[in-house]
Design a protein around this motif. Structure first.
Motif, PDB file in Angstrom:
ATOM      1  N   VAL A  57       0.870  -1.173   0.000  1.00 53.75           N
ATOM      2  CA  VAL A  57       0.000   0.000   0.000  1.00 53.75           C
ATOM      3  C   VAL A  57       0.910   1.227   0.000  1.00 53.75           C
ATOM      4  O   VAL A  57       1.627   1.470   0.981  1.00 53.75           O
ATOM      5  CB  VAL A  57      -0.919   0.025   1.244  1.00 53.75           C
ATOM      6  CG1 VAL A  57      -1.759   1.279   1.266  1.00 53.75           C
ATOM      7  CG2 VAL A  57      -1.774  -1.223   1.302  1.00 53.75           C
ATOM      8  N   PRO A  58       0.916   2.002  -1.094  1.00 55.42           N
ATOM      9  CA  PRO A  58       1.807   3.162  -1.162  1.00 55.42           C
ATOM     10  C   PRO A  58       1.356   4.289  -0.238  1.00 55.42           C
ATOM     11  O   PRO A  58       0.171   4.433   0.059  1.00 55.42           O
ATOM     12  CB  PRO A  58       1.725   3.583  -2.625  1.00 55.42           C
ATOM     13  CG  PRO A  58       0.414   3.070  -3.104  1.00 55.42           C
ATOM     14  CD  PRO A  58       0.136   1.824  -2.303  1.00 55.42           C
ATOM     15  N   ALA A  59       2.316   5.091   0.214  1.00 54.09           N
ATOM     16  CA  ALA A  59       2.001   6.246   1.046  1.00 54.09           C
ATOM     17  C   ALA A  59       1.312   7.333   0.225  1.00 54.09           C
ATOM     18  O   ALA A  59       0.454   8.049   0.721  1.00 54.09           O
ATOM     19  CB  ALA A  59       3.266   6.789   1.696  1.00 54.09           C
ATOM     20  N   SER A  60       1.709   7.458  -1.046  1.00 55.45           N
ATOM     21  CA  SER A  60       1.023   8.384  -1.946  1.00 55.45           C
ATOM     22  C   SER A  60       0.378   7.547  -3.051  1.00 55.45           C
ATOM     23  O   SER A  60       1.027   6.682  -3.622  1.00 55.45           O
ATOM     24  CB  SER A  60       2.012   9.401  -2.524  1.00 55.45           C
ATOM     25  OG  SER A  60       3.074   8.746  -3.160  1.00 55.45           O
ATOM     26  N   PRO A  61      -0.878   7.757  -3.343  1.00 53.85           N
ATOM     27  CA  PRO A  61      -1.672   6.873  -4.198  1.00 53.85           C
ATOM     28  C   PRO A  61      -1.120   6.449  -5.556  1.00 53.85           C
ATOM     29  O   PRO A  61      -1.172   5.270  -5.856  1.00 53.85           O
ATOM     30  CB  PRO A  61      -2.994   7.623  -4.362  1.00 53.85           C
ATOM     31  CG  PRO A  61      -3.083   8.475  -3.163  1.00 53.85           C
ATOM     32  CD  PRO A  61      -1.672   8.843  -2.812  1.00 53.85           C
ATOM     33  N   PRO A  62      -0.559   7.302  -6.400  1.00 53.52           N
ATOM     34  CA  PRO A  62      -0.177   6.774  -7.714  1.00 53.52           C
ATOM     35  C   PRO A  62       1.041   5.843  -7.618  1.00 53.52           C
ATOM     36  O   PRO A  62       2.149   6.286  -7.379  1.00 53.52           O
ATOM     37  CB  PRO A  62       0.154   8.021  -8.529  1.00 53.52           C
ATOM     38  CG  PRO A  62       0.479   9.067  -7.533  1.00 53.52           C
ATOM     39  CD  PRO A  62      -0.278   8.719  -6.281  1.00 53.52           C
ATOM     40  N   SER A  63       0.790   4.551  -7.772  1.00 51.45           N
ATOM     41  CA  SER A  63       1.861   3.565  -7.720  1.00 51.45           C
ATOM     42  C   SER A  63       1.587   2.454  -8.717  1.00 51.45           C
ATOM     43  O   SER A  63       0.440   2.059  -8.925  1.00 51.45           O
ATOM     44  CB  SER A  63       1.971   2.971  -6.319  1.00 51.45           C
ATOM     45  OG  SER A  63       2.926   1.942  -6.309  1.00 51.45           O
ATOM     46  N   GLN A  64       2.620   1.940  -9.330  1.00 54.44           N
ATOM     47  CA  GLN A  64       2.463   0.832 -10.267  1.00 54.44           C
ATOM     48  C   GLN A  64       2.589  -0.513  -9.568  1.00 54.44           C
ATOM     49  O   GLN A  64       2.410  -1.544 -10.183  1.00 54.44           O
ATOM     50  CB  GLN A  64       3.509   0.946 -11.368  1.00 54.44           C
ATOM     51  CG  GLN A  64       4.937   0.879 -10.854  1.00 54.44           C
ATOM     52  CD  GLN A  64       5.944   1.068 -11.952  1.00 54.44           C
ATOM     53  OE1 GLN A  64       5.591   1.246 -13.108  1.00 54.44           O
ATOM     54  NE2 GLN A  64       7.215   1.029 -11.605  1.00 54.44           N
ATOM     55  N   HIS A  65       2.904  -0.513  -8.267  1.00 53.12           N
ATOM     56  CA  HIS A  65       3.119  -1.754  -7.532  1.00 53.12           C
ATOM     57  C   HIS A  65       1.909  -2.093  -6.658  1.00 53.12           C
ATOM     58  O   HIS A  65       1.368  -1.229  -5.996  1.00 53.12           O
ATOM     59  CB  HIS A  65       4.335  -1.641  -6.619  1.00 53.12           C
ATOM     60  CG  HIS A  65       5.580  -1.229  -7.329  1.00 53.12           C
ATOM     61  ND1 HIS A  65       6.256  -2.058  -8.187  1.00 53.12           N
ATOM     62  CD2 HIS A  65       6.274  -0.066  -7.316  1.00 53.12           C
ATOM     63  CE1 HIS A  65       7.316  -1.436  -8.657  1.00 53.12           C
ATOM     64  NE2 HIS A  65       7.343  -0.210  -8.158  1.00 53.12           N
ATOM     65  N   THR A  66       1.500  -3.346  -6.691  1.00 57.18           N
ATOM     66  CA  THR A  66       0.464  -3.823  -5.764  1.00 57.18           C
ATOM     67  C   THR A  66       1.023  -4.897  -4.848  1.00 57.18           C
ATOM     68  O   THR A  66       0.549  -5.074  -3.735  1.00 57.18           O
ATOM     69  CB  THR A  66      -0.751  -4.386  -6.527  1.00 57.18           C
ATOM     70  OG1 THR A  66      -0.311  -5.426  -7.392  1.00 57.18           O
ATOM     71  CG2 THR A  66      -1.447  -3.302  -7.321  1.00 57.18           C
ATOM     72  N   THR A  67       2.033  -5.632  -5.331  1.00 57.51           N
ATOM     73  CA  THR A  67       2.729  -6.616  -4.500  1.00 57.51           C
ATOM     74  C   THR A  67       4.231  -6.391  -4.646  1.00 57.51           C
ATOM     75  O   THR A  67       4.710  -5.987  -5.699  1.00 57.51           O
ATOM     76  CB  THR A  67       2.396  -8.068  -4.912  1.00 57.51           C
ATOM     77  OG1 THR A  67       2.804  -8.261  -6.256  1.00 57.51           O
ATOM     78  CG2 THR A  67       0.918  -8.357  -4.759  1.00 57.51           C
ATOM     79  N   LEU A  68       4.950  -6.637  -3.564  1.00 55.26           N
ATOM     80  CA  LEU A  68       6.392  -6.488  -3.551  1.00 55.26           C
ATOM     81  C   LEU A  68       7.007  -7.644  -2.790  1.00 55.26           C
ATOM     82  O   LEU A  68       6.321  -8.372  -2.067  1.00 55.26           O
ATOM     83  CB  LEU A  68       6.802  -5.183  -2.859  1.00 55.26           C
ATOM     84  CG  LEU A  68       6.473  -3.877  -3.561  1.00 55.26           C
ATOM     85  CD1 LEU A  68       6.825  -2.703  -2.658  1.00 55.26           C
ATOM     86  CD2 LEU A  68       7.242  -3.753  -4.860  1.00 55.26           C
ATOM     87  N   SER A  69       8.317  -7.793  -2.929  1.00 59.03           N
ATOM     88  CA  SER A  69       9.044  -8.774  -2.135  1.00 59.03           C
ATOM     89  C   SER A  69      10.088  -8.048  -1.298  1.00 59.03           C
ATOM     90  O   SER A  69      10.532  -6.950  -1.634  1.00 59.03           O
ATOM     91  CB  SER A  69       9.706  -9.817  -3.037  1.00 59.03           C
ATOM     92  OG  SER A  69      10.623  -9.194  -3.906  1.00 59.03           O
ATOM     93  N   ILE A  70      10.455  -8.681  -0.194  1.00 58.56           N
ATOM     94  CA  ILE A  70      11.428  -8.117   0.735  1.00 58.56           C
ATOM     95  C   ILE A  70      12.261  -9.271   1.285  1.00 58.56           C
ATOM     96  O   ILE A  70      11.787 -10.411   1.329  1.00 58.56           O
ATOM     97  CB  ILE A  70      10.713  -7.327   1.861  1.00 58.56           C
ATOM     98  CG1 ILE A  70      11.706  -6.504   2.682  1.00 58.56           C
ATOM     99  CG2 ILE A  70       9.888  -8.234   2.738  1.00 58.56           C
ATOM    100  CD1 ILE A  70      11.033  -5.504   3.604  1.00 58.56           C
TER     101      ILE A  70
END
Length: 147
Positions: A57-70
């Motif tokens: 969940v991005p801090a600012s709305p426009p983002s191309q990512h919905t899932t990430l890895s860490i």
């Protein structure tokens, strides 16, 4: 002969510290220089031996990512929410904040501990060696308690 041995030991100690800093910088740059990078929260949904992934969940709305890895070592478990910084151009994130900062410098902490052995044993500079070892220990203990 003594000067050559001291120069060789100093070079080995310097090489250890530089290699640790270089190895740490790959991750640390994203945490320390995070201004202008994409920030958000990662909710861990699953992990394997090396990586964890989850909903982003991005801090600012426009983002191309919905899932990430860490990296698995910075994500404690399923369901945990972790503040992250997204590595530019990838689907990978690094942990933000103090915990991420400490974790990024773990290779340097280990290198400082190894260099302390060379400084104390090879160069016979015990006070300097204890100081370098203390700095490495603080980094590693800080990471342990922050995560």
């Amino acid at each position: 002969m003594t000067h050559a041995r001291n120069a060789a030991m100093a070079l080995v100690a310097l090489l250890l510290v530089v290699a640790g800093a270089w190895s740490s910088w790959g991750t640390a740059q994203h945490v320390l220089l995070s201004k202008g990078r994409e920030h958000g929260t990662l909710t861990v949904t699953g992990c394997n031996e090396e990586m964890c992934s989850g909903r982003y969940v991005p801090a600012s709305p426009p983002s191309q990512h919905t899932t990430l890895s860490i990296a698995h070592s910075v994500a404690a478990g399923k369901g945990q929410k972790v503040p992250v910084v997204v590595k530019p151009g990838t689907e990978e994130a690094v942990r933000a904040g103090w915990a991420g900062g400490f974790h990024a410098w773990v290779p340097l902490g280990g290198a400082l501990l190894l260099a302390a052995l060379v400084i104390g044993g090879g160069l016979r500079m015990t006070r300097t060696a204890w100081s370098v070892a203390a700095a490495g220990g603080v980094l590693l203990l800080g990471t342990f308690f922050a995560l």
